[in-house]
Write a protein that holds these residues in place. Structure first.
Motif, PDB file in Angstrom:
ATOM      1  N   SER A  11       0.824  -1.201   0.000  1.00 33.09           N
ATOM      2  CA  SER A  11       0.000   0.000   0.000  1.00 33.09           C
ATOM      3  C   SER A  11       0.861   1.255   0.000  1.00 33.09           C
ATOM      4  O   SER A  11       1.779   1.394   0.804  1.00 33.09           O
ATOM      5  CB  SER A  11      -0.911   0.006   1.221  1.00 33.09           C
ATOM      6  N   SER A  12       0.524   2.158  -0.924  1.00 30.32           N
ATOM      7  CA  SER A  12       1.209   3.449  -0.948  1.00 30.32           C
ATOM      8  C   SER A  12       0.522   4.430  -0.002  1.00 30.32           C
ATOM      9  O   SER A  12       1.075   5.469   0.323  1.00 30.32           O
ATOM     10  CB  SER A  12       1.197   4.029  -2.371  1.00 30.32           C
ATOM     11  N   GLY A  13      -0.710   4.100   0.383  1.00 31.25           N
ATOM     12  CA  GLY A  13      -1.475   4.995   1.237  1.00 31.25           C
ATOM     13  C   GLY A  13      -2.258   6.036   0.463  1.00 31.25           C
ATOM     14  O   GLY A  13      -2.946   6.864   1.041  1.00 31.25           O
ATOM     15  N   PHE A  14      -2.155   6.000  -0.860  1.00 28.56           N
ATOM     16  CA  PHE A  14      -2.871   6.928  -1.727  1.00 28.56           C
ATOM     17  C   PHE A  14      -3.883   6.103  -2.498  1.00 28.56           C
ATOM     18  O   PHE A  14      -3.527   5.316  -3.364  1.00 28.56           O
ATOM     19  CB  PHE A  14      -1.876   7.643  -2.655  1.00 28.56           C
ATOM     20  N   LYS A  15      -5.174   6.248  -2.170  1.00 24.45           N
ATOM     21  CA  LYS A  15      -6.217   5.322  -2.601  1.00 24.45           C
ATOM     22  C   LYS A  15      -6.266   5.063  -4.109  1.00 24.45           C
ATOM     23  O   LYS A  15      -6.321   3.922  -4.534  1.00 24.45           O
ATOM     24  CB  LYS A  15      -7.587   5.800  -2.113  1.00 24.45           C
ATOM     25  N   GLU A  16      -6.274   6.099  -4.911  1.00 25.86           N
ATOM     26  CA  GLU A  16      -6.396   5.893  -6.359  1.00 25.86           C
ATOM     27  C   GLU A  16      -5.234   5.057  -6.896  1.00 25.86           C
ATOM     28  O   GLU A  16      -5.425   4.150  -7.697  1.00 25.86           O
ATOM     29  CB  GLU A  16      -6.464   7.223  -7.098  1.00 25.86           C
ATOM     30  N   ILE A  17      -4.041   5.350  -6.437  1.00 17.84           N
ATOM     31  CA  ILE A  17      -2.868   4.601  -6.876  1.00 17.84           C
ATOM     32  C   ILE A  17      -2.942   3.160  -6.373  1.00 17.84           C
ATOM     33  O   ILE A  17      -2.667   2.220  -7.120  1.00 17.84           O
ATOM     34  CB  ILE A  17      -1.567   5.307  -6.423  1.00 17.84           C
ATOM     35  N   ASP A  18      -3.336   2.983  -5.115  1.00 13.03           N
ATOM     36  CA  ASP A  18      -3.466   1.623  -4.574  1.00 13.03           C
ATOM     37  C   ASP A  18      -4.518   0.820  -5.341  1.00 13.03           C
ATOM     38  O   ASP A  18      -4.310  -0.357  -5.628  1.00 13.03           O
ATOM     39  CB  ASP A  18      -3.811   1.660  -3.082  1.00 13.03           C
ATOM     40  N   ASP A  19      -5.627   1.444  -5.686  1.00 15.15           N
ATOM     41  CA  ASP A  19      -6.664   0.743  -6.450  1.00 15.15           C
ATOM     42  C   ASP A  19      -6.134   0.298  -7.815  1.00 15.15           C
ATOM     43  O   ASP A  19      -6.431  -0.807  -8.279  1.00 15.15           O
ATOM     44  CB  ASP A  19      -7.899   1.621  -6.628  1.00 15.15           C
ATOM     45  N   LEU A  74      10.036  12.668  -8.981  1.00 21.63           N
ATOM     46  CA  LEU A  74       9.278  12.526 -10.226  1.00 21.63           C
ATOM     47  C   LEU A  74      10.138  12.013 -11.371  1.00 21.63           C
ATOM     48  O   LEU A  74       9.724  11.106 -12.100  1.00 21.63           O
ATOM     49  CB  LEU A  74       8.630  13.857 -10.614  1.00 21.63           C
ATOM     50  N   ASN A  75      11.327  12.549 -11.544  1.00 20.68           N
ATOM     51  CA  ASN A  75      12.157  12.130 -12.677  1.00 20.68           C
ATOM     52  C   ASN A  75      12.525  10.655 -12.592  1.00 20.68           C
ATOM     53  O   ASN A  75      12.542   9.963 -13.614  1.00 20.68           O
ATOM     54  CB  ASN A  75      13.411  13.000 -12.787  1.00 20.68           C
ATOM     55  N   GLU A  76      12.812  10.162 -11.394  1.00 22.27           N
ATOM     56  CA  GLU A  76      13.102   8.738 -11.214  1.00 22.27           C
ATOM     57  C   GLU A  76      11.879   7.901 -11.607  1.00 22.27           C
ATOM     58  O   GLU A  76      11.993   6.890 -12.289  1.00 22.27           O
ATOM     59  CB  GLU A  76      13.489   8.442  -9.768  1.00 22.27           C
ATOM     60  N   GLN A  77      10.708   8.346 -11.182  1.00 18.67           N
ATOM     61  CA  GLN A  77       9.472   7.640 -11.523  1.00 18.67           C
ATOM     62  C   GLN A  77       9.275   7.603 -13.037  1.00 18.67           C
ATOM     63  O   GLN A  77       8.967   6.562 -13.605  1.00 18.67           O
ATOM     64  CB  GLN A  77       8.260   8.319 -10.872  1.00 18.67           C
ATOM     65  N   ILE A  78       9.434   8.742 -13.681  1.00 22.04           N
ATOM     66  CA  ILE A  78       9.250   8.817 -15.133  1.00 22.04           C
ATOM     67  C   ILE A  78      10.196   7.855 -15.839  1.00 22.04           C
ATOM     68  O   ILE A  78       9.785   7.142 -16.763  1.00 22.04           O
ATOM     69  CB  ILE A  78       9.417  10.264 -15.632  1.00 22.04           C
ATOM     70  N   ASN A 118       8.690  -4.854  -6.708  1.00 15.82           N
ATOM     71  CA  ASN A 118       9.832  -4.015  -6.317  1.00 15.82           C
ATOM     72  C   ASN A 118       9.538  -2.537  -6.541  1.00 15.82           C
ATOM     73  O   ASN A 118       9.893  -1.700  -5.705  1.00 15.82           O
ATOM     74  CB  ASN A 118      11.095  -4.430  -7.078  1.00 15.82           C
ATOM     75  N   HIS A 119       8.921  -2.215  -7.648  1.00 13.28           N
ATOM     76  CA  HIS A 119       8.615  -0.807  -7.934  1.00 13.28           C
ATOM     77  C   HIS A 119       7.633  -0.256  -6.897  1.00 13.28           C
ATOM     78  O   HIS A 119       7.835   0.839  -6.372  1.00 13.28           O
ATOM     79  CB  HIS A 119       8.043  -0.674  -9.345  1.00 13.28           C
ATOM     80  N   ILE A 120       6.603  -1.011  -6.607  1.00 10.84           N
ATOM     81  CA  ILE A 120       5.622  -0.548  -5.622  1.00 10.84           C
ATOM     82  C   ILE A 120       6.280  -0.388  -4.252  1.00 10.84           C
ATOM     83  O   ILE A 120       6.127   0.649  -3.603  1.00 10.84           O
ATOM     84  CB  ILE A 120       4.423  -1.522  -5.524  1.00 10.84           C
ATOM     85  N   LYS A 122       9.494  -0.149  -3.321  1.00  9.08           N
ATOM     86  CA  LYS A 122      10.660   0.726  -3.169  1.00  9.08           C
ATOM     87  C   LYS A 122      10.408   2.150  -3.633  1.00  9.08           C
ATOM     88  O   LYS A 122      10.953   3.085  -3.068  1.00  9.08           O
ATOM     89  CB  LYS A 122      11.852   0.144  -3.939  1.00  9.08           C
ATOM     90  N   VAL A 123       9.626   2.321  -4.671  1.00  2.52           N
ATOM     91  CA  VAL A 123       9.481   3.643  -5.278  1.00  2.52           C
ATOM     92  C   VAL A 123       8.102   4.241  -5.003  1.00  2.52           C
ATOM     93  O   VAL A 123       7.983   5.371  -4.546  1.00  2.52           O
ATOM     94  CB  VAL A 123       9.765   3.564  -6.802  1.00  2.52           C
ATOM     95  N   ASP A 124       7.060   3.479  -5.272  1.00  3.49           N
ATOM     96  CA  ASP A 124       5.708   4.020  -5.123  1.00  3.49           C
ATOM     97  C   ASP A 124       5.313   4.260  -3.676  1.00  3.49           C
ATOM     98  O   ASP A 124       4.531   5.168  -3.396  1.00  3.49           O
ATOM     99  CB  ASP A 124       4.687   3.099  -5.794  1.00  3.49           C
ATOM    100  N   LYS A 125       5.818   3.469  -2.767  1.00  8.61           N
ATOM    101  CA  LYS A 125       5.484   3.690  -1.349  1.00  8.61           C
ATOM    102  C   LYS A 125       5.984   5.055  -0.893  1.00  8.61           C
ATOM    103  O   LYS A 125       5.287   5.771  -0.182  1.00  8.61           O
ATOM    104  CB  LYS A 125       6.059   2.582  -0.466  1.00  8.61           C
TER     105      LYS A 125
END
Length: 136
Positions: A11-19, A74-78, A118-120, A122-125
């Motif tokens: 869970s990232s804790g941000f509902k739309e992203i988690d859904d 943001l740049n890492e995410q992109i 791993n992305h969720i 390490k990065v999205d959380k």
């Protein structure tokens, strides 16, 4: 390969992203279930078509929030999103040229699970925690 179970660790804790992550995990599990029952080759085309569209939509959604709240990562995410979109595109091209091979099915199921989890985790959380705090 065992199914991926949704948990608070993802869970990232941000509902739309988690859904959206839950939907991705549901699709991964559908592919894994098909692989475990010897039907992965039949499922791979549908999975690739879904991913081709859905990850772009999902990544655009994440990036929209990150831009809105000036997320410093943001740049890492992109860059990671571009990598994954290109990876899925390469797999889809392989599928269109060579069909649903066992090696393609195994590559997709293993790498999809590895990258997604791993992305969720390490990065999205990190991004989700930041966005949740900023959106208050």
């Amino acid at each position: 390969m065992p199914a991926v179970q949704w948990s608070d660790d993802l869970s990232s804790g941000f509902k739309e992203i988690d859904d959206q992550h839950k939907e991705l995990i549901n699709r991964v599990n559908k592919l894994l279930d098909a692989c475990n029952s010897g039907k992965g080759r039949q499922e791979i085309g549908e999975t690739l078509n879904f991913l081709s569209d859905y990850v772009v939509e999902h990544f655009n959604s994440e990036e929209k929030y990150m831009k809105q709240y000036n997320y410093p990562g943001l740049n890492e995410q992109i860059e990671q999103h571009k990598y994954f979109v290109n990876y899925v595109g390469d797999l889809k091209k392989d599928f269109e040229q060579n069909g649903p091979s066992i090696s393609l099915t195994m590559k997709l199921s293993k790498n999809l699970v590895d990258w997604l989890v791993n992305h969720i985790m390490k990065v999205d959380k990190k991004a989700g925690a930041f966005l949740k705090e900023k959106a208050r």
